[in-house]
Design a protein around this motif. Structure first.
Motif, PDB file in Angstrom:
ATOM      1  N   MET A 394       0.730  -0.831   0.209  1.00  0.00           N
ATOM      2  CA  MET A 394      -0.003   0.060  -0.351  1.00  0.00           C
ATOM      3  C   MET A 394       0.810   1.333   0.151  1.00  0.00           C
ATOM      4  SD  MET A 394      -3.535   0.196  -0.610  1.00  0.00           S
ATOM      5  CE  MET A 394      -4.531  -1.206  -0.173  1.00  0.00           C
ATOM      6  N   ALA A 397       2.189   1.421  -3.627  1.00  0.00           N
ATOM      7  CA  ALA A 397       1.137   2.537  -4.944  1.00  0.00           C
ATOM      8  C   ALA A 397       1.176   3.923  -4.826  1.00  0.00           C
ATOM      9  CB  ALA A 397      -0.361   2.350  -3.781  1.00  0.00           C
ATOM     10  N   PHE A 401       1.846   5.056  -8.564  1.00  0.00           N
ATOM     11  CA  PHE A 401       0.963   5.852  -8.762  1.00  0.00           C
ATOM     12  C   PHE A 401       0.912   7.295  -8.610  1.00  0.00           C
ATOM     13  CE2 PHE A 401      -1.827   1.944  -8.017  1.00  0.00           C
ATOM     14  CZ  PHE A 401      -1.582   1.122  -8.686  1.00  0.00           C
ATOM     15  N   GLU A 419      -3.731   4.173   3.138  1.00  0.00           N
ATOM     16  CA  GLU A 419      -5.643   4.010   3.342  1.00  0.00           C
ATOM     17  C   GLU A 419      -5.539   3.954   1.752  1.00  0.00           C
ATOM     18  OE1 GLU A 419      -7.579   2.487   3.536  1.00  0.00           O
ATOM     19  OE2 GLU A 419      -7.003   0.894   5.180  1.00  0.00           O
ATOM     20  N   PHE A 421      -8.123   4.509   0.993  1.00  0.00           N
ATOM     21  CA  PHE A 421      -9.528   6.271   1.091  1.00  0.00           C
ATOM     22  C   PHE A 421      -8.390   7.075   0.864  1.00  0.00           C
ATOM     23  CE2 PHE A 421     -11.714   2.987   3.052  1.00  0.00           C
ATOM     24  CZ  PHE A 421     -12.719   2.606   2.313  1.00  0.00           C
ATOM     25  N   TRP A 423      -6.452   7.232  -1.471  1.00  0.00           N
ATOM     26  CA  TRP A 423      -6.427   7.638  -3.178  1.00  0.00           C
ATOM     27  C   TRP A 423      -7.265   8.257  -3.861  1.00  0.00           C
ATOM     28  CZ3 TRP A 423      -5.889   1.735  -5.947  1.00  0.00           C
ATOM     29  CH2 TRP A 423      -4.562   1.570  -5.040  1.00  0.00           C
ATOM     30  N   GLU A 425     -10.716   9.720  -5.871  1.00  0.00           N
ATOM     31  CA  GLU A 425     -11.578   8.461  -6.456  1.00  0.00           C
ATOM     32  C   GLU A 425     -11.590   8.567  -8.020  1.00  0.00           C
ATOM     33  OE1 GLU A 425     -13.792   9.501  -3.953  1.00  0.00           O
ATOM     34  OE2 GLU A 425     -15.635   8.224  -5.041  1.00  0.00           O
ATOM     35  N   PHE A 428      -8.689   5.492  -7.837  1.00  0.00           N
ATOM     36  CA  PHE A 428      -9.528   4.268  -7.516  1.00  0.00           C
ATOM     37  C   PHE A 428     -10.250   3.799  -7.736  1.00  0.00           C
ATOM     38  CE2 PHE A 428     -13.050   2.317  -4.953  1.00  0.00           C
ATOM     39  CZ  PHE A 428     -12.199   1.218  -3.920  1.00  0.00           C
ATOM     40  N   ASP A 429     -11.488   4.287  -9.033  1.00  0.00           N
ATOM     41  CA  ASP A 429     -12.273   3.537  -9.749  1.00  0.00           C
ATOM     42  C   ASP A 429     -11.831   2.959 -10.660  1.00  0.00           C
ATOM     43  OD1 ASP A 429     -14.700   4.911  -7.923  1.00  0.00           O
ATOM     44  OD2 ASP A 429     -14.595   6.546  -9.073  1.00  0.00           O
ATOM     45  N   GLU A 430     -10.925   3.275 -11.385  1.00  0.00           N
ATOM     46  CA  GLU A 430     -10.400   3.308 -11.961  1.00  0.00           C
ATOM     47  C   GLU A 430     -10.046   1.785 -12.198  1.00  0.00           C
ATOM     48  OE1 GLU A 430      -7.707   5.881 -14.187  1.00  0.00           O
ATOM     49  OE2 GLU A 430      -8.751   7.812 -15.064  1.00  0.00           O
ATOM     50  N   THR A 431      -9.052   1.364 -11.142  1.00  0.00           N
ATOM     51  CA  THR A 431      -8.305   0.251 -10.617  1.00  0.00           C
ATOM     52  C   THR A 431      -9.629  -0.636 -10.173  1.00  0.00           C
ATOM     53  OG1 THR A 431      -7.460   1.131  -8.783  1.00  0.00           O
ATOM     54  CG2 THR A 431      -6.293   1.453 -10.514  1.00  0.00           C
ATOM     55  N   TRP A 432     -10.251  -0.260  -9.141  1.00  0.00           N
ATOM     56  CA  TRP A 432     -10.810  -1.323  -8.772  1.00  0.00           C
ATOM     57  C   TRP A 432     -12.128  -1.559  -8.922  1.00  0.00           C
ATOM     58  CZ3 TRP A 432      -8.848  -4.524  -4.963  1.00  0.00           C
ATOM     59  CH2 TRP A 432      -7.168  -3.895  -5.031  1.00  0.00           C
ATOM     60  N   ASN A 433     -12.768  -0.129  -9.714  1.00  0.00           N
ATOM     61  CA  ASN A 433     -14.342  -0.418  -9.779  1.00  0.00           C
ATOM     62  C   ASN A 433     -14.839  -0.058 -11.181  1.00  0.00           C
ATOM     63  OD1 ASN A 433     -16.642  -1.877  -9.513  1.00  0.00           O
ATOM     64  ND2 ASN A 433     -17.615  -0.063  -8.143  1.00  0.00           N
TER      65      ASN A 433
ATOM     66  N   ARG B  63      -7.419  -7.963  -6.908  1.00  0.00           N
ATOM     67  CA  ARG B  63      -7.034  -7.402  -8.807  1.00  0.00           C
ATOM     68  C   ARG B  63      -7.499  -8.809  -9.618  1.00  0.00           C
ATOM     69  NH1 ARG B  63      -5.087  -3.691 -10.799  1.00  0.00           N
ATOM     70  NH2 ARG B  63      -6.872  -3.218 -12.348  1.00  0.00           N
ATOM     71  N   PRO B 106       1.254  -3.039  -5.305  1.00  0.00           N
ATOM     72  CA  PRO B 106       0.762  -1.312  -5.169  1.00  0.00           C
ATOM     73  C   PRO B 106      -1.349  -2.107  -4.740  1.00  0.00           C
ATOM     74  CG  PRO B 106       0.379  -1.680  -7.229  1.00  0.00           C
ATOM     75  CD  PRO B 106       1.424  -3.028  -6.886  1.00  0.00           C
ATOM     76  N   ARG B 148     -15.449  -7.332 -18.167  1.00  0.00           N
ATOM     77  CA  ARG B 148     -15.219  -5.553 -18.181  1.00  0.00           C
ATOM     78  C   ARG B 148     -14.712  -4.995 -19.125  1.00  0.00           C
ATOM     79  NH1 ARG B 148     -17.093  -2.339 -11.950  1.00  0.00           N
ATOM     80  NH2 ARG B 148     -18.421  -3.994 -12.039  1.00  0.00           N
TER      81      ARG B 148
END
Ligand SMILES: Cc1cc2nc3c(=O)[nH]c(=O)nc-3n(C[C@H](O)[C@H](O)[C@H](O)COP(=O)(O)OP(=O)(O)OC[C@H]3O[C@@H](n4cnc5c(N)ncnc54)[C@H](O)[C@@H]3O)c2cc1C
Ligand code: SF4
Ligand code: SF4
Lengths: 441, 148
Positions: A394, A397, A401, A419, A421, A423, A425, A428-433, B63, B106, B148
């Motif tokens: 972490m 990261a 990045f 953490e 959080f 990161w 937004e 976060f969205d691009e990588t995780w969701n 992931r 990461p 996705r």
């Protein structure tokens, strides 16, 4: 039509890879990601299929067997349609004719060539260093030699307190050999770690009985009348009796064949953002290459495993025509000393007096934990962890990045740890969701 | 490939996914035994971890990246990319516990095994017929497995 359309077999590229280390494995995987058809020929001087080079210390320590060294499965080369020529050394590269020659007398033509010849041990010009009883520790063959030897000897001196030297010392110690380490710098692990981390590691080694001498090195290796090693005379005047000396100061790029071919070599083989050398269609990756460093933007030789794989991979996909630049290397090391884990990533020893860097360090000697964070321009650019390493990734990261930190986020990073959080937004969205169409891989 | 995507807008931090993961990777396949016995005796731990930032929660695990940093860093070949399934696979036997992957990933998706020099990482419940247990267990559909 027949005059313009090339036949299928002519379309297929021939990739030749010199060297069979991890950079070569990365290259195979990078090529195959984009090109299933092309022919890949790997020429390796060593006899074994690619193995975990760092594992030779585990082998020497007796923690694993020879059968656990292979980096990939038995079918790997066949499955990836790779022709493997082991025990074969490339002796010359002709960049104009696009062919390499080997010590077996073969000439092999290529469309794309990768030089992944790694490093060779650096042997300093100490009087007495040439001759019997002097060993290196960078190959499986070296490890096997030292295993046989360790049953016969009582003492060894290891010159070099870097990663390879310490690993050699630890493994010989585990084989019952009394080991003394000599390190010219004021501390061990001077390249990747700082003073405090080095001291914690040195303590662990001393506690198990390994002698660690810093700020001193071998002035002369003395031999008896038969030419066998008697001992080492140190720069501080002491004399250490020993039967063998392991020279583990580090490796230098194994770049001679590239130089001979007229390819541009500085400290290592110079490569551009595609990992291509000064010769068209000739690439270089791994310990032999001087490639871009992510944080400084400079070209450096950083002989570490992850960089070797990543450069191999990036060269592979570019040789296969993917046109995706190399993201740049990030220095990183994870080493444990008798159960004490240590990790260092990025810039950990900023230049003294350079006020653009900010360092926050917390040492707990009783608990044997240490955490050092290095910031520049409100970004994390490096860290060292000793003992408590669980959040390492972490922390990585934030460096990788290049996340900009507000005062609040920086405060949290220092006091509460990294953490997700913290990161941005968007990241976060691009990588995780990610939204279905934009899935970042 | 189908990956598991966490949605923090729906996650309530109930940790049920962690418990489902624990059970799926236990010997007994029984939640109570997994939690009360195997956690202690085997060092059984969840690959999924719920992160909390104030009122916001999200459940994260590996992931299965396309170009994984952990595979690049792994010195033993224990971590590899399966080009057919897309999974980032872990071979426990090969692992020597060097923590290079833990440093390189990461996404903080790798943990040390509490008792052995091995790692804990999501395997997408490779052997579980219904797919990932966490996805099935989430009461809010905050975890979705999709292409996705
Ligand atoms: C004991 C030890 C421990 C280490 N531990 C770590 C660690 O924990 N973490 C880390 O990040 N790094 C570690 N390293 C460094 C890491 O192993 C190297 O960075 C990595 O192996 C480099 O890979 P490479 O493919 O560039 O070169 P290499 O692994 O050196 O492979 C190059 C290959 O090319 C062959 N070759 C050379 N010239 C020719 C030729 N002309 N023709 C044919 N073949 C040729 C060589 O024989 C060799 O097999 C360690 C190294 C050693 C020695
Ligand atoms: S462990 Fe980390 S780097 Fe490896 S595939 Fe999973 S998320 Fe990606
Ligand atoms: S801890 Fe195991 S899986 Fe991770 S890099 Fe080391 S050998 Fe590979």
């Amino acid at each position: 039509m027949s005059g313009t359309k090339r036949k299928a077999h002519e379309d297929a590229m021939t990739y030749v890879i010199i060297g069979n280390g991890v950079a070569s494995i990365g290259a195979i995987e990078g090529i195959r990601r984009h090109d299933q058809k092309g022919k890949i020929v790997v020429i390796g001087a060593e006899d074994a299929a690619a193995y975990g080079r760092p594992l030779i210390s585990y082998l020497l320590a007796g923690k694993i067997g020879v059968n656990q060294l292979a980096l990939r499965g038995d079918e790997y080369y066949a499955k990836n349609n790779v022709e493997l020529k082991l025990g074969t050394t490339v002796t010359g590269i002709d960049t104009a004719k696009k062919a390499v020659t080997t010590d077996k007398g073969d000439t092999i033509a290529f469309d794309r060539l990768l030089i992944a010849t790694g490093g060779i041990p650096f042997i300093p010009p100490i009087p007495g260093v040439q001759g019997e009883d002097i060993y290196s520790f960078t190959t499986l063959a070296h490890a096997q030699t030292l295993i046989e030897l360790s049953a016969k000897i009582k003492r060894a001196v290891v010159i070099g307190g870097g990663l390879i030297g310490l690993k050699a010392a630890e493994s010989l110690h585990d084989r019952g050999v009394a080991v003394t380490i000599l390190e010219l710098a004021p501390r061990i692990l001077s390249a990747g770690f700082d003073e405090k981390a080095g001291a914690l590691a040195a303590n662990r080694l001393k506690n198990v009985g390994i002698q660690v001498n810093c700020g001193v090195t071998a002035k002369e290796i003395q031999r008896d009348e038969k030419g066998r090693v008697k001992g080492v005379l140190l720069t501080d005047g002491r004399f250490l009796e020993t039967e063998v000396v392991v020279v583990a100061i580090g490796v230098v790029p194994h770049s001679a064949i590239a130089k001979d071919a007229g390819i541009k070599v500085e400290r290592g083989i110079m490569v551009d953002e595609k990992l291509m050398t000064s010769a068209k269609d000739v690439y270089a990756a791994g310990d032999v290459a001087q490639a871009m460093d992510q944080l400084s933007g400079e070209h450096r030789v950083v002989p570490i495993w992850p960089n070797a794989y990543n450069q191999g991979y990036a060269s592979g996909r570019n040789m296969a025509g993917a046109k995706e630049p190399y993201q740049g290397g990030l220095p990183m090391n994870s080493i444990s000393f008798y159960g004490l884990p240590t990790i260092s990533v990025g810039v950990v020893n900023p230049p003294e007096g350079d006020e653009t860097f900010e360092v926050v360090a917390i040492l707990d000697e009783a608990k044997e934990t240490y955490r050092k964070l290095v910031f520049r321009d409100e970004k994390l650019v490096g860290y060292v962890l000793v003992g408590d390493i669980d959040k390492a990734g972490m922390f990585t990261a934030f460096i990788k990045f290049e996340m900009a930190l507000g005062a609040d986020a920086k405060d949290k990073l220092i006091n509460a740890g990294p953490e997700v959080f913290l990161w941005p937004e968007k990241l976060f969205d691009e990588t995780w969701n990610p939204a279905p169409a934009k899935a970042a891989r | 490939m189908k990956r598991v995507y966490p949605d923090k807008d729906y996650c309530i931090g109930c940790h049920i996914c962690e418990l489902a993961c624990l059970t799926a990777h236990s010997k007994s396949k029984d939640l109570i035994l997994a939690y009360t016995v195997e956690r202690g005796s085997e060092g059984l731990s969840s690959c999924k971890r719920v992160h909390e930032g104030g009122p916001t929660c999200v459940a994260l695990s590996c992931r299965h990246c396309d170009e994984p940093a952990c595979v690049a860093a792994c010195i033993s070949g224990a971590l590899q990319k399966d080009s057919e399934t897309g999974r980032t696979t872990y071979d426990r036997e090969k692992c020597v516990g060097c923590w290079s992957c833990l440093m390189a990933c990461p996404f903080g998706a790798i943990a040390r095994h509490p008792l052995e020099n091995k790692i804990v990482k999501c395997d997408l419940c490779a052997d579980r017929p219904g797919g990932p247990a966490c996805v099935a267990a989430c009461p809010n559909q905050a975890l979705k497995q999709e292409e996705r």
